[in-house]
Design an enzyme around this catalytic site. Structure first.
Site, PDB file in Angstrom:
ATOM      1  N   LYS A 197       0.887  -1.245  -0.136  1.00 16.09           N
ATOM      2  CA  LYS A 197      -0.008  -0.121   0.019  1.00 16.09           C
ATOM      3  C   LYS A 197       0.802   1.402  -0.033  1.00 16.09           C
ATOM      4  O   LYS A 197       1.831   1.337   0.869  1.00 16.09           O
ATOM      5  CB  LYS A 197      -0.964   0.014   1.337  1.00 16.09           C
ATOM      6  CG  LYS A 197      -1.903  -1.008   1.163  1.00 16.09           C
ATOM      7  CD  LYS A 197      -3.050  -1.171   2.364  1.00 16.09           C
ATOM      8  CE  LYS A 197      -4.109  -2.036   2.265  1.00 16.09           C
ATOM      9  NZ  LYS A 197      -4.957  -1.764   3.233  1.00 16.09           N
ATOM     10  N   GLY A 373       8.256  -0.417  12.635  1.00 11.86           N
ATOM     11  CA  GLY A 373       7.452   0.462  12.503  1.00 11.86           C
ATOM     12  C   GLY A 373       8.335   1.730  13.217  1.00 11.86           C
ATOM     13  O   GLY A 373       8.102   2.958  12.576  1.00 11.86           O
TER      14      GLY A 373
END
Length: 396
Positions: A197, A373
């Protein structure tokens, strides 16, 4: 970043709380991958050699604010005990008088591993009282868990304000490598960004556009870029909300003189399935009813040309549906090309790390970032609370 050096501190006889990242996979009560435990051994060995009393804290999994047997740190304790040449003990509690007593009674160079920090909901809430309880266990705080540095939790940020705070060796290496990439990369600087994405990577792409000479895009996110240029993409993954932003990013790259490349050919399938019918299309457009699953050979060649000329390479995200073998070739070819480069090479992201391992070239990569992350947010240019709290305070 001017981080105070742990190596220069006198830690003999001092209790040192180390926030580690021992969030490892556990099956049937056994830790099945000890990589994250091994990564922090240099920091533990340094502290042992300095005669520190070492208290280790970590989370494991996502318990719902209370003890859950399947998330216990005991399997980690079993592995850790075999990896260090010192006495390792385990505390069923994280805070309280008994744990403080255990921390005080540690011998120099000995280790106490605490139960899962997230068995207390106050950990993720960064609750002040819980921070104070953790601080009672130690005289010095060390964070060696870069993968949690984007979280302002009690053990990653709160405690650092209550004790002298330092980065562990693994944490410092991650910060130094990623800071160097963004601040003074040797040129040409090539960034290869993939993944499914564009929404999850757009902030990184924008930040990297200001730093790199070549930006090579692959994975599912590439089809949003192609669609933004009116290229047929069949039933490939597209995020309509990001089409205009993708269009603008390509324009901006041209204005700034950055070589932004998107796939010029594809391996396509009639379904998202490992047994789907597949074919190669040697042009940008994808047939109706088909979807892009991997970059094609022309794109691989184009990307390898840029990689061969690079002096610095950052790779984050696969080039296709890497988890299906028949669509992993583009990703593997990129991994091999990066490994042959004489550039400084940095690889991050679970799939990219899996690719260099699958290709058997992990030992030829300059730095493999385990930050997850935290790495992504760092590369976006965001301030990480778990790093910010380690920087020297004004007036100290």
């Amino acid at each position: 970043m001017k981080l105070p050096l742990l190596e220069e501190q006198n830690l003999k006889g001092k209790r040192v709380f180390v926030r580690v990242d021992f969030n490892v996979p556990v099956e049937n009560g056994k830790a099945t991958d000890k990589t994250r435990i091994e990564k922090t051994l240099p920091t533990l060995e340094l502290l042992i050699s300095k005669g520190a009393k070492i208290i280790l804290g970590s989370h494991l999994g996502r318990p719902k604010g209370g003890p859950e047997a399947k998330y216990s740190m005991k399997p980690v304790f079993d592995v850790l005990s075999t990896l260090v040449k010192t006495k390792v003990s385990f505390s069923d509690s994280v805070i309280g008088a008994n744990v403080v007593k255990m921390s005080n009674e540690l011998g120099e160079g000995e280790i106490l591993l605490l139960e899962n920090l997230r068995f207390h909901k106050e950990e993720e809430e960064n609750e002040a009282g819980f921070c104070k309880e953790l601080a009672k266990l130690a005289d010095v705080y060390v964070n060696d868990a870069f993968g949690t540095a984007h979280r302002a939790h009690a053990s990653t940020e709160g405690v650092a304000h209550l004790l002298p705070a330092f980065a562990g060796l693994l944490m410092r290496k991650e910060i130094e490598v990623l800071s160097g990439l963004l601040a003074k990369p040797e040129r040409p600087f090539v960034a290869i960004v993939g993944g499914s994405k564009v929404s999850s990577k757009f902030a990184i792409l924008k930040n990297l556009l200001e730093k790199v000479d070549h930006l090579l895009i692959g994975g599912g996110m590439a089809y949003t870029f192609l669609k933004s240029r009116a290229v047929p993409v069949g039933k490939s993954l597209v995020e309509p909300d990001f089409e205009s932003q993708a269009f603008q990013l390509i324009d901006r790259a041209g204005i700034q003189g950055v070589d932004l490349q998107i796939p010029v050919d594809h391996i396509i399938a009639d379904n998202f399935d490992p047994n789907a019918k597949t074919k190669s299309v040697d042009k940008m457009g994808i047939l109706d009813g088909w979807m892009g699953m991997d970059i094609g050979p022309k794109t691989v060649d184009n990307y390898i040309k840029a990689i061969k000329e690079a002096k610095t390479i950052l790779w984050n995200g696969p080039m296709g549906v890497f988890e299906m073998d028949k669509f992993s070739k583009g990703t593997i070819e990129i991994a091999k090309a990066i490994s042959k480069s004489k550039a400084k090479t940095v690889v991050g992201g679970g799939d990219s790390i899996a690719a260099v391992n699958k290709a058997g070239v992990a030992d030829k990569i300059t730095h493999i970032s385990t930050g997850g992350g935290a790495s992504l947010e760092f590369l976006e240019g965001r301030t990480l609370p778990g790093v910010e709290c380690l920087l020297p305070k004004e007036g100290k």
